[in-house]
Scaffold this motif. Structure first.
Motif, PDB file in Angstrom:
ATOM      1  N   VAL A 201       0.875  -1.175   0.000  1.00  0.00           N
ATOM      2  CA  VAL A 201       0.000   0.000   0.000  1.00  0.00           C
ATOM      3  C   VAL A 201       0.911   1.223   0.000  1.00  0.00           C
ATOM      4  O   VAL A 201       1.112   1.905   1.000  1.00  0.00           O
ATOM      5  N   TYR A 202       1.492   1.465  -1.136  1.00  0.00           N
ATOM      6  CA  TYR A 202       2.555   2.454  -1.277  1.00  0.00           C
ATOM      7  C   TYR A 202       2.524   2.924  -2.737  1.00  0.00           C
ATOM      8  O   TYR A 202       2.565   2.097  -3.645  1.00  0.00           O
ATOM      9  N   GLY A 203       2.418   4.236  -2.934  1.00  0.00           N
ATOM     10  CA  GLY A 203       2.304   4.745  -4.316  1.00  0.00           C
ATOM     11  C   GLY A 203       1.135   4.092  -5.027  1.00  0.00           C
ATOM     12  O   GLY A 203       1.228   3.733  -6.190  1.00  0.00           O
ATOM     13  N   MET A 204       0.030   3.949  -4.313  1.00  0.00           N
ATOM     14  CA  MET A 204      -1.136   3.253  -4.875  1.00  0.00           C
ATOM     15  C   MET A 204      -1.913   4.200  -5.786  1.00  0.00           C
ATOM     16  O   MET A 204      -2.180   5.335  -5.415  1.00  0.00           O
ATOM     17  N   GLY A 208       3.834   8.615  -6.985  1.00  0.00           N
ATOM     18  CA  GLY A 208       4.473   9.659  -6.172  1.00  0.00           C
ATOM     19  C   GLY A 208       3.782   9.873  -4.847  1.00  0.00           C
ATOM     20  O   GLY A 208       4.199  10.721  -4.055  1.00  0.00           O
ATOM     21  N   THR A 209       2.731   9.110  -4.545  1.00  0.00           N
ATOM     22  CA  THR A 209       1.993   9.364  -3.308  1.00  0.00           C
ATOM     23  C   THR A 209       2.503   8.534  -2.134  1.00  0.00           C
ATOM     24  O   THR A 209       1.997   8.691  -1.017  1.00  0.00           O
ATOM     25  N   GLY A 210       3.463   7.660  -2.363  1.00  0.00           N
ATOM     26  CA  GLY A 210       4.086   6.931  -1.252  1.00  0.00           C
ATOM     27  C   GLY A 210       3.084   6.352  -0.276  1.00  0.00           C
ATOM     28  O   GLY A 210       2.219   5.567  -0.643  1.00  0.00           O
ATOM     29  N   ARG A 211       3.164   6.815   0.969  1.00  0.00           N
ATOM     30  CA  ARG A 211       2.338   6.240   2.039  1.00  0.00           C
ATOM     31  C   ARG A 211       0.976   6.914   2.176  1.00  0.00           C
ATOM     32  O   ARG A 211       0.292   6.714   3.178  1.00  0.00           O
ATOM     33  N   THR A 225      10.124  -0.408   0.987  1.00  0.00           N
ATOM     34  CA  THR A 225       9.404  -0.314  -0.294  1.00  0.00           C
ATOM     35  C   THR A 225       9.743   1.025  -0.928  1.00  0.00           C
ATOM     36  O   THR A 225       9.776   2.049  -0.237  1.00  0.00           O
ATOM     37  N   GLN A 226       9.994   1.000  -2.219  1.00  0.00           N
ATOM     38  CA  GLN A 226      10.255   2.254  -2.941  1.00  0.00           C
ATOM     39  C   GLN A 226       9.386   2.281  -4.190  1.00  0.00           C
ATOM     40  O   GLN A 226       9.001   1.225  -4.697  1.00  0.00           O
ATOM     41  N   GLU A 227       9.112   3.468  -4.698  1.00  0.00           N
ATOM     42  CA  GLU A 227       8.381   3.546  -5.969  1.00  0.00           C
ATOM     43  C   GLU A 227       9.157   4.395  -6.971  1.00  0.00           C
ATOM     44  O   GLU A 227       9.897   5.291  -6.585  1.00  0.00           O
ATOM     45  N   VAL A 228       8.982   4.052  -8.241  1.00  0.00           N
ATOM     46  CA  VAL A 228       9.531   4.894  -9.315  1.00  0.00           C
ATOM     47  C   VAL A 228       8.368   5.320 -10.205  1.00  0.00           C
ATOM     48  O   VAL A 228       7.358   4.615 -10.261  1.00  0.00           O
ATOM     49  N   PHE A 229       8.490   6.445 -10.863  1.00  0.00           N
ATOM     50  CA  PHE A 229       7.423   6.881 -11.771  1.00  0.00           C
ATOM     51  C   PHE A 229       7.346   5.939 -12.982  1.00  0.00           C
ATOM     52  O   PHE A 229       8.369   5.396 -13.404  1.00  0.00           O
ATOM     53  N   MET A 425       1.572  13.040  -8.618  1.00  0.00           N
ATOM     54  CA  MET A 425       2.125  14.047  -7.710  1.00  0.00           C
ATOM     55  C   MET A 425       3.039  15.024  -8.443  1.00  0.00           C
ATOM     56  O   MET A 425       3.581  15.933  -7.824  1.00  0.00           O
ATOM     57  N   ARG A 426       3.209  14.823  -9.737  1.00  0.00           N
ATOM     58  CA  ARG A 426       3.967  15.817 -10.502  1.00  0.00           C
ATOM     59  C   ARG A 426       3.202  17.137 -10.528  1.00  0.00           C
ATOM     60  O   ARG A 426       3.765  18.187 -10.759  1.00  0.00           O
TER      61      ARG A 426
END
Ligand SMILES: Cc1ncc(COP(=O)(O)O)c(C=O)c1O
Length: 487
Positions: A201-204, A208-211, A225-229, A425-426
């Motif tokens: 449940v991260y960048g869902m 860019g919205t992370g948590r 956990t990390q996210e990339v665009f 989130m851009r």
């Protein structure tokens, strides 16, 4: 009937990959426009349909609200102006509790590529339930047959372990990747949906919205956990490099078509490039084929893009629409870390389980669904239905001068009227100001389609199935045109 039995099982449902720059140009243009939906003076007649024709559903929806949080149990369930209660499904159609018939483009959220409640599979399920009930807790031959047939169509999958859902399978796949590599970071693509486990449940939905959606989830659970665009290979490389000096990346997990089943499509080379980066940095590549497994073709997204992941996650179609749909597949050397059974062999184990996992009912349903999909060429037939629908919708929207965007990846048709799923989130101010109105437009469009006899997923996605003959699609196009004339 557009069904024939001579379709190669190696064929894919997607006839051409969307032209990425053109598509993104059109979607961004839609996003720049003010929200444009059903004309205010026409909305009462849409809502009137529900008041007049859906009285039983309305009463059930009222009851549901008392005992079920929000009155519905799926996150993308139709609930505007109220939930519609299903009474019967068959092939291309769904009937509600008031006896209204709808063309069913929800198809249970994707698993039923053969069409709803497909009789030959249902019969086999009945036979098993008659002979040994839905579950025994012991090995059953259909567990083996299911694993064998998956391997037949996806040769990269030497072994398969079955679990209860896509969410469980993603959890297990990540644990497996960490146990196998001894590394800890997991990189996902912002906007990808991989179920609802703590770490995912991260960048869902919105990159860019992370948590932002991680209510009730401690920071520690998403700490690695990390996210990339989407489609940004440079930032993926940078994350992999950085992780190298702080514990290493266990896995990169992707939806092979792009976030939300291709709502933000990947570029044609994306998966191959991710594969190369994983190899360079010693990370495992996980393909989440919960939606794409068998829908894109018998070989899934990995066959279509000709990219071999290390671990594949299954759900949905793996049991042909029957319960307990989840599983993990991969090379033997990796999969042995998931060995079940009592008694240690001394090796390390990534612990997974489930009382009802791999029950005979799910396994027999999955085995025969896959066999039938191969025999009939269902993914390709469903894909052709998606092509016909997309071409027809394009023609109607051009003729009526509507700014909406429709495109498909075979049997997954994206019909964007609000482009809300393209926000990120851009541009946080636009996201803050417009997301609610754009989401409501999707709800109104979904309600308008339903009032004209068409059931979609959240008013913006359509799953076609083998049951969608040319006649069904042409009927649907007339109904869509009626709705678009209300805009
Ligand atoms: C790509 C993807 N992964 C994982 C999941 C989660 O699967 P499940 O709903 O079976 O837990 C979904 C569900 O829609 C999905 O679309």
């Amino acid at each position: 009937m557009n069904m024939s039995a001579d379709i190669s099982t190696n064929a894919y449902s997607i006839s051409a990959w969307p032209d990425y720059p053109d598509l993104m140009g059109r979607l961004n243009a839609l996003l720049k426009q003010p929200v444009r939906g059903i004309a205010r003076q026409n909305m009462p007649q849409v809502l009137d349909y529900f008041e007049q024709k859906c009285k039983t559903s309305k009463a059930l929806a009222e009851r549901a609200k008392e005992v079920i949080p929000g009155g519905v149990q799926h996150n993308l369930a139709f609930n505007y102006p109220f939930a519609i209660a299903a009474a019967k499904v068959d092939g291309a159609y769904m009937w509600d509790e008031d006896g209204n018939r709808y063309i069913d483009f929800l198809q249970a959220g994707g698993p039923t590529i053969l069409g709803s409640n497909y009789q030959p599979v249902r019969q086999k399920v009945h036979e098993i339930v008659e002979s040994c009930g839905p579950v025994t807790g012991l090995l059953h031959e259909y567990e083996i047959k299911l694993a064998e047939i998956i391997r037949k169509y996806m040769p990269g999958i030497e072994m398969f372990r079955m679990l209860g859902s896509g969410t469980e399978a993603v959890m297990g796949a990540i644990r497996l990747a960490r146990a196998h590599t001894g590394k800890k970071w997991v990189i996902k693509v912002g906007g990808d949906y991989h179920g609802w486990s703590d770490q995912m449940v991260y960048g869902m939905r919105v990159p860019g919205t992370g948590r932002r959606e991680a209510h009730g989830i401690p920071k520690g659970s998403t700490a690695y956990t990390q996210e990339v665009f989407p489609n940004e290979l440079g930032s993926l490389r940078r994350k992999l490099m950085l992780n190298k000096i702080r514990g290493g990346t266990a896995a990169v997990i992707v939806e092979p078509l792009g976030p939300e089943s291709g709502t933000r499509p990947v570029t044609p080379e994306y998966n191959r490039e991710v594969r190369k980066l994983c190899d360079e940095f010693g990370a495992l590549l996980i393909f989440d084929e919960v939606v794409t497994g068998f829908r894109v073709g018998m070989g899934g997204g990995q066959g279509y893009f000709n990219v071999k992941p290390d671990i594949t996650v299954f759900g949905k179609a793996i049991t042909g629409g029957y319960p307990m749909a989840g599983g993990i597949g991969g090379r033997k050397e990796i999969m042995m870390t998931l060995a079940g059974g009592i008694g240690g062999k001394g090796g390390k184990r990534a612990f997974v389980g489930g009382t009802l996992s791999a029950n005979p009912l799910s396994c027999v349903a999955g085995y025969y669904a896959i066999e039938e999909m191969a025999r009939t060429g269902a993914p390709v037939l469903a894909g052709r239905a998606g092509d016909r629908l997309t071409a027809g919708l394009k023609e109607i929207m051009n003729r009526l001068g509507l700014p909406y965007v429709v495109y498909n990846m075979g049997s997954i048709v994206h019909l964007q009227t609000s482009a809300v799923l393209l926000m990120s989130m851009r541009n946080p101010i636009k996201l803050m100001r417009e997301a609610d109105a754009r989401k409501h437009l999707m709800e109104e469009m979904g309600a308008a389609y339903l009032s004209r006899g068409i059931l979609t997923l959240a008013g913006s996605r359509i799953y076609t199935s083998m049951a969608d003959t040319d006649d069904v699609i042409d009927d649907a196009l007339n109904r869509f045109e009626d709705v678009f004339k209300l805009v």
